[in-house]
Design a protein around this motif. Structure first.
Motif, PDB file in Angstrom:
ATOM      1  N   ASN A  59       0.844  -1.034   0.201  1.00 30.06           N
ATOM      2  CA  ASN A  59       0.054  -0.189   0.014  1.00 30.06           C
ATOM      3  C   ASN A  59       0.842   1.181  -0.029  1.00 30.06           C
ATOM      4  OD1 ASN A  59      -2.174  -1.670   0.240  1.00 30.06           O
ATOM      5  ND2 ASN A  59      -2.477  -1.469   2.321  1.00 30.06           N
ATOM      6  N   VAL A  60       2.160   1.352   0.542  1.00 31.21           N
ATOM      7  CA  VAL A  60       2.821   2.410   0.904  1.00 31.21           C
ATOM      8  C   VAL A  60       3.951   2.700  -0.155  1.00 31.21           C
ATOM      9  CG1 VAL A  60       2.290   2.563   3.183  1.00 31.21           C
ATOM     10  CG2 VAL A  60       4.448   1.389   2.557  1.00 31.21           C
ATOM     11  N   ALA A  61       4.005   1.454  -1.101  1.00 32.08           N
ATOM     12  CA  ALA A  61       5.197   1.588  -2.037  1.00 32.08           C
ATOM     13  C   ALA A  61       5.318   2.941  -2.615  1.00 32.08           C
ATOM     14  CB  ALA A  61       5.157   0.355  -2.854  1.00 32.08           C
ATOM     15  N   HIS A 231      -2.606   9.659   6.109  1.00 32.34           N
ATOM     16  CA  HIS A 231      -3.986   9.756   5.613  1.00 32.34           C
ATOM     17  C   HIS A 231      -3.973  10.778   4.333  1.00 32.34           C
ATOM     18  CE1 HIS A 231      -8.240   9.527   5.551  1.00 32.34           C
ATOM     19  NE2 HIS A 231      -8.286  10.882   5.683  1.00 32.34           N
ATOM     20  N   VAL A 232      -3.351  11.792   4.882  1.00 35.96           N
ATOM     21  CA  VAL A 232      -3.222  13.232   3.922  1.00 35.96           C
ATOM     22  C   VAL A 232      -2.694  12.855   2.780  1.00 35.96           C
ATOM     23  CG1 VAL A 232      -2.816  15.565   3.625  1.00 35.96           C
ATOM     24  CG2 VAL A 232      -3.941  14.673   5.867  1.00 35.96           C
ATOM     25  N   ILE A 233      -1.092  12.611   2.808  1.00 35.13           N
ATOM     26  CA  ILE A 233      -0.274  12.299   1.758  1.00 35.13           C
ATOM     27  C   ILE A 233      -0.354  11.086   0.980  1.00 35.13           C
ATOM     28  CG2 ILE A 233       2.094  12.082   1.034  1.00 35.13           C
ATOM     29  CD1 ILE A 233       2.528  14.000   3.543  1.00 35.13           C
ATOM     30  N   ALA A 234      -0.724   9.932   1.778  1.00 31.32           N
ATOM     31  CA  ALA A 234      -0.677   8.551   1.180  1.00 31.32           C
ATOM     32  C   ALA A 234      -2.048   7.898   1.175  1.00 31.32           C
ATOM     33  CB  ALA A 234       0.264   7.633   1.688  1.00 31.32           C
ATOM     34  N   GLN A 235      -3.081   8.678   1.664  1.00 34.87           N
ATOM     35  CA  GLN A 235      -4.362   8.251   1.680  1.00 34.87           C
ATOM     36  C   GLN A 235      -4.472   6.755   2.445  1.00 34.87           C
ATOM     37  OE1 GLN A 235      -3.479   9.343  -1.480  1.00 34.87           O
ATOM     38  NE2 GLN A 235      -4.037  11.052  -0.613  1.00 34.87           N
TER      39      GLN A 235
END
Length: 287
Positions: A59-61, A231-235
């Motif tokens: 998810n964060v890649a 949450h804001v940058i990577a949802q």
């Protein structure tokens, strides 16, 4: 540059291994308890943790490097530079960079090598290894964008069971990855096995801020701010909540140094960075 994806294989080894009986954090209880571990502050089955950690980094890649810059105000770059300075790459060195999917350590290693080696110096190379192919894909894309192809290989494999022969590498690095592994003792044992005699192990990882007041402020920032940034940058709130929790579950500097010693390494040292928020552990596989 090449990409390999190889399943675990068994190799003979005289390496001193760690098992559940000599690691303090593993309870000597029944089989039910031995199959459970932590995922952040949750207690989960070991197999479940592997899947959950995989999903986190899947998810964060794409936003991993950006979030590192935002969360640390860019300081993570200095931490990684310091790791490379401690490594001091030399001619002919073969480096295995574990959990290095996006290439941050590998690129620094190659850039350092290119800037310091003289004409005719021995060729240096790095193998970037990661269990998550999504992280490796980001690293390969970054390498292509930077025109890096020589001296770098990509390996999709599990740090706990490496498809690599004994005594293969001069150095092993792992930056901000070991705390996400299910069996850290196996990771350390494998690191020892694949290093050549005289090889060096370097682990850069979040650790414990020494000052209690500053540690409280750091905790407030970690738990109240970082998930919101995610949450804001990577949802993605939940992945960054886990990453913060995983830091708190990781042992302090002295305890982790003991784990490294138990894996067979010698001359183990610890270097605190940013008041102990991050620590660099070093050890050698002696002859």
């Amino acid at each position: 540059m090449c990409r390999l994806s190889i399943p675990c294989a068994s190799y003979s080894s005289d390496t001193k291994n760690i098992n559940s009986s000599n690691i303090d954090h593993v309870a000597e209880t029944d089989e039910y308890d031995k199959k459970r571990t932590h995922f952040g502050f949750q207690t989960v089955l070991e197999d479940e943790k592997v899947d959950k950690v995989y999903e986190v980094f899947k998810n964060v890649a794409d936003k991993y490097d950006l979030m590192n810059d935002v969360m640390s105000a860019g300081i993570h770059r200095l931490w990684k530079d310091e790791l490379i300075r401690h490594l001091a790459p030399h001619g002919g060195m073969k480096l295995l960079d574990m959990a290095g999917g996006t290439g941050d350590i590998a690129f620094r290693y190659l850039n350092y090598s290119n800037s310091t080696q003289s004409a005719g110096a021995d060729y240096r190379e790095v193998t970037v290894c990661d269990i998550n192919e999504h992280m490796l894909k980001v690293g390969e894309q970054r390498a292509a964008q930077q025109g890096i192809s020589r001296g770098i290989n990509w390996l999709h494999a599990n740090a706990e069971c490496l498809p690599i022969e004994d005594n293969s590498y001069d150095a092993y690095t792992i930056a901000f990855g070991i705390r996400n592994c299910t069996h850290i003792e196996k990771v350390l044992s494998e690191a020892y096995r694949v290093l050549k005699p005289g090889g060096r192990f370097l682990c850069l990882e979040f650790s414990q801020v020494r000052n209690s007041l500053l540690r409280e402020l750091y905790d407030q920032y970690s738990f109240q701010v970082i998930p919101v940034m995610g949450h804001v940058i990577a949802q993605d709130w939940h992945s960054y909540q886990y990453l913060v929790e995983s830091i708190r579950k990781f042992p302090n500097q002295e305890t982790f140094a003991q784990w490294i010693l138990k894996a067979g390494f010698s001359e183990v040292t610890v270097t605190d960075m940013t008041l102990g928020a991050v620590a660099l552990h070093s050890g050698f596989k002696l002859l």
